[in-house]
Design an enzyme around this catalytic site. Sequence first.
Site, PDB file in Angstrom:
ATOM      1  CG  HIS A 190      -2.051  -1.026   0.958  1.00  0.00           C
ATOM      2  ND1 HIS A 190      -2.047  -2.252   1.554  1.00  0.00           N
ATOM      3  CD2 HIS A 190      -3.126  -1.000   0.133  1.00  0.00           C
ATOM      4  CE1 HIS A 190      -3.091  -2.934   1.121  1.00  0.00           C
ATOM      5  NE2 HIS A 190      -3.765  -2.203   0.265  1.00  0.00           N
ATOM      6  CD  GLU A 433      -9.896  -7.624  -1.666  1.00  0.00           C
ATOM      7  OE1 GLU A 433      -8.845  -7.118  -2.098  1.00  0.00           O
ATOM      8  OE2 GLU A 433     -10.637  -7.034  -0.877  1.00  0.00           O
ATOM      9  CG  ASP A 457      -5.433  -8.212  -0.905  1.00  0.00           C
ATOM     10  OD1 ASP A 457      -4.352  -8.480  -0.352  1.00  0.00           O
ATOM     11  OD2 ASP A 457      -6.061  -7.173  -0.693  1.00  0.00           O
ATOM     12  CB  CYS A 504     -10.341  -2.212  -8.791  1.00  0.00           C
ATOM     13  SG  CYS A 504     -10.574  -3.257  -7.345  1.00  0.00           S
TER      14      CYS A 504
HETATM   15  C1  PEP Z   1      -6.669  -5.459  -4.429  1.00  0.00           C
HETATM   16  O1  PEP Z   1      -6.456  -6.230  -3.495  1.00  0.00           O
HETATM   17  O2  PEP Z   1      -6.429  -5.723  -5.627  1.00  0.00           O
HETATM   18  C2  PEP Z   1      -7.239  -4.123  -4.170  1.00  0.00           C
HETATM   19  C3  PEP Z   1      -7.607  -3.322  -5.138  1.00  0.00           C
HETATM   20  O3  PEP Z   1      -7.318  -3.732  -2.867  1.00  0.00           O
HETATM   21  P1  PEP Z   1      -6.072  -3.202  -2.001  1.00  0.00           P
HETATM   22  O4  PEP Z   1      -4.896  -3.088  -2.914  1.00  0.00           O
HETATM   23  O5  PEP Z   1      -6.495  -1.909  -1.418  1.00  0.00           O
HETATM   24  O6  PEP Z   1      -5.922  -4.287  -0.991  1.00  0.00           O
HETATM   25 MG    MG Z   2      -7.289  -5.821  -1.557  1.00  0.00          MG
END
Ligand code: PEP
Ligand code: MG
Length: 574
Positions: A190, A433, A457, A504
């Site tokens: 992140h 995910e 994820d 996403c």
């Molecule tokens: C993902 O896991 O692809 C996602 C978009 O969520 P994050 O990256 O915030 O965990």
């Molecule tokens: Mg995620």
Amino acid sequence: MRQVLAGHGASRGSALGRARVRLPHALEVAEETIPAERVDAELDRLHEAITTVRAEMHALRQRLHGALAHEVGEFLDLHALLLDDPELLQGLDDLIRKGRYSADYALRLQRDRLAAVFTGIDDPYLRSRLDDVDQVIGRLHAALHRREAELQGIAGDILVTDNVSPAELAQLHAQGVMAVVTAGGSALSHTAILARSLHLPLVVGVAQALQKVNDGDVLAVDGGSGLVVLEPDADDLRAHRERVREIKRERRQLNRLRREPSRTLDGADIKLWANAESREDVAEAHALGAAGVGLYRTEFLFLNRSELPDEETQFRAYRDAVLGMTGRTVTIRTLDLGADKADGTGLALRGEPNPALGLRGVRLSLARAEVFDAQLRAIARASGYGPVRVLVPMVSAREEVLAVRRRLQRIVRRLRGEGHAVAETIPLGAMIEVPAAALALPGFVGVVDFLSIGTNDLIQYLLAADRNNEALGELYTPLHPALLRLLRDVIRIGARRGRPVAVCGEMAGEARYTPLLLALGLTELSLHPATLLEVRRGIRGCDLGALRRDAPALLRARDRAAIERWLERHRPAV
Ligand code: PEP
Ligand code: MG
């Protein structure tokens, strides 16, 4: 002497500047005792350092302005309180006076004592304050050596350190750091996502960074290739200038696509949504002609705070995102704290034995009903200002979606009773995910309105490969036959049941994967505005019919190399 240090590019952009090295928090200080006659001088040294740090923090507090001032300011206030803590100060004095330890070693001992107390505390919020203690002790240590503490005057410099949390990165960005190089970290963390959002060059996994780089060394950082040149020579400087020019040229070229449709060569329109973390992202998404916001990560509102944002604070943030998109849909994801997104409020548990498999995402929301309700109320109220969808993270079972739907319905009824304007419909979607959600999808696709595949994820859980562990190298990859099949199945189930499906995860933002995602049947992508135009350019160079016809070959690929060859054959014509 010139050296090239190789890492992984996590956020593109080039930077040339002086290094500021921040050693890991754990102080590497050897035991050192002092003779009795040095005690007073050592105490003076310590107190001088404390005064310096107080002044630095005060000066920084005065300089803060702009969007992050509030959050960063709260950090500083907390650190100032710690610095004035009589027990901390008395403890240090005693160690020097009675223990005859050097100020450095006293700091180390005091830190270790506090760490032992903090880690034994049950309350997760209090336990998490150890990070703040570390930062204050780190500043004192820096001041003892008459180095400027890291928070002072880092503007224009390149930070070299072991690792950076998302919260720290936001703070560093607010202070004007030019680029960050870390010895650990991962391009999928992140922190990396936030760096891309902030357009801050970031290179991770430079294993030798802390051994090789010293304060003041000149570095040329390439956040694209992941190469860091220490003491660059004339050729490197020329290459750096050329890269900067190239980035500008490319940006000019891409900017011409701002008002163009995301349409393939054979005329199929692909919906490009934007991922957004901040107001700036929303503004950029709007300017680039995104179809809407496909993923608004609300957890960034919760980072860098010592208290939970209340309903009103959240409502204003969501409403502003909705207003910023002027009638285009905003997909607000409910809180996805946990794992590497630990907040400052202690809501996300620290010290879970397996945080990625712990109480994160919807699990945490359902466990903390009052926090969840405040968020759902804020989102529902924002829906009065324009179209909003609610997206639920980390879904692993049908029951979770149903529980959220019931809560949302109840909240909407209550808000209407209170006289709030709430949209007639607020579509509810699930993130796919967790592999179980993908496999069990036929059983719950009927209770969701849309789906969004979180590949970041999904890859981690499907391949049992930590997205934050750079040591796993290519084991963490979207180019795995198992992932491709799972994507194909989810997309197919969504299409059959008339539920829109988007991807996403970061994979959607990499133009080189666009042909692969289109071949698998995807018609919606949600990605950070920073790469939206590049992906649009990729889409415009794709022949959707040809890609779909060659999808069976992609799904037959038995290994990464075969998938790479397929990608090579289908490079978009740009
Ligand atoms: C993902 O896991 O692809 C996602 C978009 O969520 P994050 O990256 O915030 O965990
Ligand atoms: Mg995620």
